[in-house]
Design an enzyme around this catalytic site. Structure first.
Site, short mmCIF file in Angstrom:
data_model
loop_
_atom_site.label_atom_id
_atom_site.label_comp_id
_atom_site.label_asym_id
_atom_site.label_seq_id
_atom_site.Cartn_x
_atom_site.Cartn_y
_atom_site.Cartn_z
CG HIS A 1 -24.72 -6.47 6.69
ND1 HIS A 1 -25.96 -6.27 6.13
CD2 HIS A 1 -24.02 -7.19 5.79
CE1 HIS A 1 -26.00 -6.84 4.94
NE2 HIS A 1 -24.82 -7.41 4.71
CG HIS B 1 -19.86 -8.65 4.30
ND1 HIS B 1 -20.35 -9.94 4.28
CD2 HIS B 1 -20.85 -7.88 3.78
CE1 HIS B 1 -21.57 -9.95 3.75
NE2 HIS B 1 -21.89 -8.70 3.44
#
Ligand code: AMP
Ligand code: ZN
Length: 139
Positions: A100, A102
């Site tokens: 992922h 940020h």
């Protein structure tokens, strides 16, 4: 234990979704560093960036660019700048092992601090040698 981000991608765990399509989604970080902290991730489970194919990686980054732009235009969010951050591996601070990215809104006077120990500046030949080694490894 099932991957919580896979559960979010499948709609089986709650998430505040910002954007989704068949390849990726963006959602609010449950424990934001600053208000408006968003995560962008592929739907498919890849542990880290280096497990991901380039098409997926490009798509994730494209969504990140769009979210980053949008954050600047949301009245409730103080976004005078941003940091994009990806943790790949526990040693890099990864705690959720579903890759992922940020997107972190930043503003003057916030409490976010990145601190890097300052290493001595290497000589040019050392940089050249590393550049050559990395270039070779990219082929
Ligand atoms: P990292 O250190 O890069 O692995 O960060 C994982 C991030 O995922 C942290 O910022 C957590 O606050 C966030 N997080 C963990 N569980 C959830 C969840 N269920 N929904 C949204 N964000 C989460
Ligand atoms: Zn997963």
């Amino acid at each position: 234990m099932p991957c919580i981000f896979c559960e979010i991608a499948a709609g089986r765990a709650p998430a505040s979704i910002v954007y989704e399509d068949n390849m990726a989604l963006a959602f609010m970080d449950i424990n934001p560093i600053n208000p408006g902290h968003v995560l962008v991730m592929p739907r498919r489970h890849f542990e880290t960036l280096s497990d991901m194919d380039e098409t997926t990686g490009m798509h994730v980054f494209q969504i990140a660019m769009r979210v980053e732009q949008a954050l600047r235009n949301v009245e409730e969010i103080r976004c005078e700048g941003t940091n994009l951050l990806m943790t790949n591996g526990a040693v890099a601070g990864q705690t959720e092992f579903h890759a992922h990215l940020h997107i972190l809104p930043r503003f003057q006077g916030d409490n976010v601090r990145f601190r890097f120990a300052q290493a001595a500046r290497p000589e040019r030949h050392v940089l050249d040698q590393l550049a050559d080694a990395i270039e070779l490894a990219m082929q």
